[in-house]
Motif scaffolding. Structure first.
Motif, PDB file in Angstrom:
ATOM      1  N   CYS A 123       0.816  -1.214   0.000  1.00  0.00           N
ATOM      2  CA  CYS A 123       0.000   0.000   0.000  1.00  0.00           C
ATOM      3  C   CYS A 123       0.850   1.264   0.000  1.00  0.00           C
ATOM      4  CB  CYS A 123      -0.915   0.015   1.225  1.00  0.00           C
ATOM      5  SG  CYS A 123      -2.174  -1.256   1.218  1.00  0.00           S
ATOM      6  N   SER A 124       0.207   2.344  -0.397  1.00  0.00           N
ATOM      7  CA  SER A 124       0.823   3.657  -0.445  1.00  0.00           C
ATOM      8  C   SER A 124       1.249   4.139   0.939  1.00  0.00           C
ATOM      9  CB  SER A 124      -0.176   4.656  -1.036  1.00  0.00           C
ATOM     10  OG  SER A 124       0.110   5.978  -0.662  1.00  0.00           O
ATOM     11  N   PRO A 125       2.527   4.481   1.135  1.00  0.00           N
ATOM     12  CA  PRO A 125       2.966   5.051   2.421  1.00  0.00           C
ATOM     13  C   PRO A 125       2.240   6.358   2.755  1.00  0.00           C
ATOM     14  CG  PRO A 125       4.859   4.300   1.161  1.00  0.00           C
ATOM     15  CD  PRO A 125       3.678   4.227   0.246  1.00  0.00           C
ATOM     16  N   GLU A 126       1.929   7.150   1.747  1.00  0.00           N
ATOM     17  CA  GLU A 126       1.235   8.413   1.996  1.00  0.00           C
ATOM     18  C   GLU A 126      -0.189   8.173   2.480  1.00  0.00           C
ATOM     19  OE1 GLU A 126       0.753  12.526   2.267  1.00  0.00           O
ATOM     20  OE2 GLU A 126       2.570  11.302   2.007  1.00  0.00           O
ATOM     21  N   MET A 127      -0.878   7.196   1.917  1.00  0.00           N
ATOM     22  CA  MET A 127      -2.232   6.881   2.378  1.00  0.00           C
ATOM     23  C   MET A 127      -2.218   6.327   3.789  1.00  0.00           C
ATOM     24  SD  MET A 127      -4.744   7.733   0.404  1.00  0.00           S
ATOM     25  CE  MET A 127      -6.138   6.674   0.795  1.00  0.00           C
ATOM     26  N   TRP A 128      -1.210   5.533   4.113  1.00  0.00           N
ATOM     27  CA  TRP A 128      -1.111   5.021   5.472  1.00  0.00           C
ATOM     28  C   TRP A 128      -0.888   6.155   6.458  1.00  0.00           C
ATOM     29  CZ3 TRP A 128      -2.410   1.547   8.752  1.00  0.00           C
ATOM     30  CH2 TRP A 128      -1.733   1.416   9.975  1.00  0.00           C
ATOM     31  N   GLY A 129      -0.024   7.090   6.128  1.00  0.00           N
ATOM     32  CA  GLY A 129       0.194   8.237   6.999  1.00  0.00           C
ATOM     33  C   GLY A 129      -1.078   9.052   7.187  1.00  0.00           C
ATOM     34  N   LEU A 131      -7.854  -4.111   0.352  1.00  0.00           N
ATOM     35  CA  LEU A 131      -8.476  -5.236  -0.343  1.00  0.00           C
ATOM     36  C   LEU A 131      -9.259  -4.801  -1.572  1.00  0.00           C
ATOM     37  CD1 LEU A 131      -9.635  -7.377   2.711  1.00  0.00           C
ATOM     38  CD2 LEU A 131      -7.622  -7.685   1.274  1.00  0.00           C
ATOM     39  N   ARG A 132      -9.531  -3.503  -1.690  1.00  0.00           N
ATOM     40  CA  ARG A 132     -10.199  -2.978  -2.882  1.00  0.00           C
ATOM     41  C   ARG A 132      -9.195  -2.405  -3.882  1.00  0.00           C
ATOM     42  NH1 ARG A 132     -15.517  -0.442   0.362  1.00  0.00           N
ATOM     43  NH2 ARG A 132     -16.275  -2.514   0.975  1.00  0.00           N
ATOM     44  N   HIS A 133      -7.915  -2.519  -3.547  1.00  0.00           N
ATOM     45  CA  HIS A 133      -6.809  -2.300  -4.502  1.00  0.00           C
ATOM     46  C   HIS A 133      -6.716  -0.872  -5.032  1.00  0.00           C
ATOM     47  CE1 HIS A 133      -7.345  -6.861  -5.667  1.00  0.00           C
ATOM     48  NE2 HIS A 133      -7.193  -6.676  -4.362  1.00  0.00           N
ATOM     49  N   VAL A 134      -7.098   0.104  -4.231  1.00  0.00           N
ATOM     50  CA  VAL A 134      -7.103   1.475  -4.741  1.00  0.00           C
ATOM     51  C   VAL A 134      -5.815   2.235  -4.460  1.00  0.00           C
ATOM     52  CG1 VAL A 134      -9.572   1.890  -4.852  1.00  0.00           C
ATOM     53  CG2 VAL A 134      -8.381   2.184  -2.678  1.00  0.00           C
ATOM     54  N   TYR A 135      -4.919   1.701  -3.608  1.00  0.00           N
ATOM     55  CA  TYR A 135      -3.659   2.416  -3.389  1.00  0.00           C
ATOM     56  C   TYR A 135      -2.468   1.484  -3.275  1.00  0.00           C
ATOM     57  CZ  TYR A 135      -6.031   2.202   1.270  1.00  0.00           C
ATOM     58  OH  TYR A 135      -6.758   1.841   2.384  1.00  0.00           O
ATOM     59  N   LEU A 136      -2.455   0.471  -4.133  1.00  0.00           N
ATOM     60  CA  LEU A 136      -1.277  -0.387  -4.244  1.00  0.00           C
ATOM     61  C   LEU A 136      -0.253   0.256  -5.185  1.00  0.00           C
ATOM     62  CD1 LEU A 136      -2.913  -3.906  -4.685  1.00  0.00           C
ATOM     63  CD2 LEU A 136      -2.266  -2.758  -2.552  1.00  0.00           C
ATOM     64  N   ARG A 137       0.985  -0.191  -5.079  1.00  0.00           N
ATOM     65  CA  ARG A 137       2.011   0.249  -6.022  1.00  0.00           C
ATOM     66  C   ARG A 137       1.647  -0.254  -7.417  1.00  0.00           C
ATOM     67  NH1 ARG A 137       7.426   2.019  -5.186  1.00  0.00           N
ATOM     68  NH2 ARG A 137       8.552   2.034  -7.173  1.00  0.00           N
ATOM     69  N   LYS A 138       1.932   0.532  -8.441  1.00  0.00           N
ATOM     70  CA  LYS A 138       1.541   0.178  -9.804  1.00  0.00           C
ATOM     71  C   LYS A 138       2.097  -1.184 -10.228  1.00  0.00           C
ATOM     72  CE  LYS A 138       0.927   4.922 -11.463  1.00  0.00           C
ATOM     73  NZ  LYS A 138       1.428   5.977 -12.385  1.00  0.00           N
ATOM     74  N   SER A 139       3.327  -1.490  -9.827  1.00  0.00           N
ATOM     75  CA  SER A 139       3.938  -2.756 -10.223  1.00  0.00           C
ATOM     76  C   SER A 139       3.216  -3.963  -9.637  1.00  0.00           C
ATOM     77  CB  SER A 139       5.413  -2.788  -9.810  1.00  0.00           C
ATOM     78  OG  SER A 139       5.546  -2.608  -8.405  1.00  0.00           O
ATOM     79  N   CYS A 140       2.447  -3.763  -8.555  1.00  0.00           N
ATOM     80  CA  CYS A 140       1.752  -4.882  -7.909  1.00  0.00           C
ATOM     81  C   CYS A 140       0.625  -5.439  -8.777  1.00  0.00           C
ATOM     82  CB  CYS A 140       1.200  -4.460  -6.553  1.00  0.00           C
ATOM     83  SG  CYS A 140       2.459  -4.002  -5.342  1.00  0.00           S
ATOM     84  N   TYR A 141       0.112  -4.629  -9.694  1.00  0.00           N
ATOM     85  CA  TYR A 141      -0.972  -5.095 -10.555  1.00  0.00           C
ATOM     86  C   TYR A 141      -0.464  -6.023 -11.656  1.00  0.00           C
ATOM     87  CZ  TYR A 141      -3.400  -1.265  -8.205  1.00  0.00           C
ATOM     88  OH  TYR A 141      -3.934  -0.430  -7.251  1.00  0.00           O
ATOM     89  N   GLU A 142       0.833  -5.994 -11.914  1.00  0.00           N
ATOM     90  CA  GLU A 142       1.448  -6.905 -12.881  1.00  0.00           C
ATOM     91  C   GLU A 142       2.753  -7.429 -12.295  1.00  0.00           C
ATOM     92  OE1 GLU A 142       1.718  -5.503 -16.887  1.00  0.00           O
ATOM     93  OE2 GLU A 142      -0.209  -4.468 -16.795  1.00  0.00           O
ATOM     94  N   CYS A 143       2.632  -8.068 -11.150  1.00  0.00           N
ATOM     95  CA  CYS A 143       3.807  -8.523 -10.398  1.00  0.00           C
ATOM     96  C   CYS A 143       4.558  -9.609 -11.163  1.00  0.00           C
ATOM     97  CB  CYS A 143       3.366  -9.043  -9.036  1.00  0.00           C
ATOM     98  SG  CYS A 143       4.716  -9.703  -8.033  1.00  0.00           S
ATOM     99  N   ASN A 144       5.879  -9.477 -11.191  1.00  0.00           N
ATOM    100  CA  ASN A 144       6.742 -10.457 -11.865  1.00  0.00           C
ATOM    101  C   ASN A 144       7.249 -11.552 -10.932  1.00  0.00           C
ATOM    102  OD1 ASN A 144       6.779  -9.304 -14.501  1.00  0.00           O
ATOM    103  ND2 ASN A 144       8.139  -7.699 -13.754  1.00  0.00           N
ATOM    104  N   PHE A 145       6.771 -11.560  -9.686  1.00  0.00           N
ATOM    105  CA  PHE A 145       7.381 -12.456  -8.693  1.00  0.00           C
ATOM    106  C   PHE A 145       6.372 -13.415  -8.072  1.00  0.00           C
ATOM    107  CE2 PHE A 145       9.646  -8.472  -9.019  1.00  0.00           C
ATOM    108  CZ  PHE A 145      10.925  -8.917  -9.338  1.00  0.00           C
ATOM    109  N   LYS A 146       5.293 -13.679  -8.785  1.00  0.00           N
ATOM    110  CA  LYS A 146       4.316 -14.669  -8.336  1.00  0.00           C
ATOM    111  C   LYS A 146       4.798 -16.072  -8.704  1.00  0.00           C
ATOM    112  CE  LYS A 146       1.146 -11.748  -6.862  1.00  0.00           C
ATOM    113  NZ  LYS A 146       0.695 -11.711  -5.457  1.00  0.00           N
ATOM    114  N   GLY A 147       4.153 -17.067  -8.131  1.00  0.00           N
ATOM    115  CA  GLY A 147       4.480 -18.448  -8.458  1.00  0.00           C
ATOM    116  C   GLY A 147       4.947 -19.227  -7.250  1.00  0.00           C
ATOM    117  N   LEU A 148       4.976 -20.523  -7.398  1.00  0.00           N
ATOM    118  CA  LEU A 148       5.382 -21.400  -6.306  1.00  0.00           C
ATOM    119  C   LEU A 148       6.883 -21.313  -6.050  1.00  0.00           C
ATOM    120  CD1 LEU A 148       4.904 -23.683  -4.266  1.00  0.00           C
ATOM    121  CD2 LEU A 148       5.056 -25.303  -6.174  1.00  0.00           C
TER     122      LEU A 148
END
Length: 385
Positions: free
Chosen positions: A190-196, A251-268
């Motif tokens: 999540c966005s550090p600014e939104m958390w603050g 959980l509604r995904h409105v302030y995640l980092r942009k890269s999280c929507y197309e994460c390259n590090f998923k998988g088992l």
């Protein structure tokens, strides 16, 4: 500029930490996410930043993975852990060996999250528990390298992209014999600014008191229906995951980092030696599992297996017959993109947290309709991926 991965950047800071000419600095955007900025007058075009970047240079992955479910016997550890206490048990074993544990902690005013070192059990407490805000790793990659060179045990924990960055940063320059790398099944940061903004909003709602402790995975209402809890001197705020406004936004995904929507590090399979998460399927294989939390422990290396066998005596555990069938969305699936994120980024410096909530991720009909469409689009794309 020779180094620019745009929105794919995960903000790990490995490029800045590794640059021998100090040509790279990390600048925050409006959401508080950090991105590299290169001073062309200092850059010597050595290309090291490109070799270190986990987006441009993916590290090698362990090919074998075994899964376990574990719940710590120690009630005090279990009550303060996000799930079953596996991280604390692994970290405590490193500390017993005179080692150092790195993980995410809150700043003194709880408005920021950053990586820090724990040298004893008192400091370890601050690293326990999930923190759904992007952490600033600071100089911890360099500290890890120096500690390993000095022959000390190190446990480094973080998101999968942070562990991939650490793997590239260390390269072949230092022995990994005493490194235990631990990543997590990550939903997104999540966005550090939104958390603050949220912390300031809660202080306003709760009488202006200064928080003494924050937990994003409190178990007041159980492990499955976890809560966000803020402890003040004389009272506390605690609200369940489906009611707390910050967790709703997460959980509604409105302030995640942009890269999280197309994460390259998923998988088992991972570059970390151990992956930790919630074992939501535990009731299917652990007959007496309760709602106090059970850790999913996925072991990728021989060293990881050795450490699991050491800590297994401190909890009840079971081997998962087929770890590929584990139901944890953070294993394989990206967060679906919520179109309202762009409006939050546009207006984050204009509106309070409460107003941003009402306009962009509340239970109003326009927000509900927008989320429905976004999820439908994401499901359609996933079905054809």
């Amino acid at each position: 500029m020779i180094y620019d991965v745009g929105d794919r950047c995960v903000g790990c800071g490995a490029c800045a930490s590794s640059c021998p000419h100090k040509a790279i600095s990390l600048k925050e955007d409006k959401m508080g996410f950090r991105y590299p900025e290169i001073d062309d007058t200092l850059c010597m075009h050595c290309q090291l930043c490109r070799k270190i970047c986990p987006i441009l240079q993916r590290p090698a992955l362990y090919e074998n993975s075994m899964g376990y479910g574990l719940q710590c016997y120690d009630e005090s550890v279990l009550n303060t852990s996000s799930s079953g206490g596996a991280f604390y048990l692994l970290a405590s074993e490193i500390l017993k060996r005179g080692g150092i544990v790195y993980g995410a902690a809150y700043s003194s005013d709880f408005t920021k999250v950053y990586h820090k070192a724990a040298y004893d059990f008192r400091e370890l407490t601050g690293l326990c528990g999930s923190k759904y805000v992007q952490s600033d790793v600071g100089d911890t990659f360099g500290e890890t390298r120096e500690n390993l060179k000095a022959g000390k045990w190190v446990l480094y924990s973080g998101t999968p992209c942070q562990l991939a960055a650490l793997d590239n940063y260390l390269g072949e320059r230092v022995s990994r014999e005493k490194l235990l790398s631990v990543d997590i099944l990550c939903h997104g940061v999540c966005s550090p600014e939104m958390w603050g903004k949220y912390i300031e909003y809660r202080k306003k709602c709760d009488g202006g008191f200064v928080p003494l402790k924050v937990s994003m995975r409190d178990k007041t209402y159980g492990w499955r229906k976890f809560s966000l809890k803020i402890q003040y001197e004389d009272n506390s705020y605690v609200e369940s995951v489906d009611q707390d406004l910050f967790l709703r936004g997460f959980l509604r995904h409105v302030y995640l980092r942009k890269s999280c929507y197309e994460c390259n590090f998923k998988g088992l399979h991972r570059c970390a030696e151990i992956t930790l998460g919630d074992f939501w399927d535990g009731g299917k294989v652990i007959r007496d599992m309760d709602d106090r939390g059970t850790s999913l422990v996925i072991v990728h290396s021989d060293k990881g297996e050795q450490f699991f066998q050491i800590i297994s005596s401190r909890g009840k555990w079971t081997k998962i017959p087929d770890v590929k069938t584990v139901s944890n969305d953070g294993m394989y699936h990206n967060a679906w993109y919520n179109w309202n994120r762009k409006y939050i980024e546009k207006n984050i410096d204009r509106y309070s947290f409460e107003k941003l909530y009402r306009k962009y991720f509340s239970d109003s009909m326009p927000c509900k309709l927008g989320r429905y469409v976004c999820r439908a689009v994401a499901s359609h794309k996933r079905g054809f991926s």
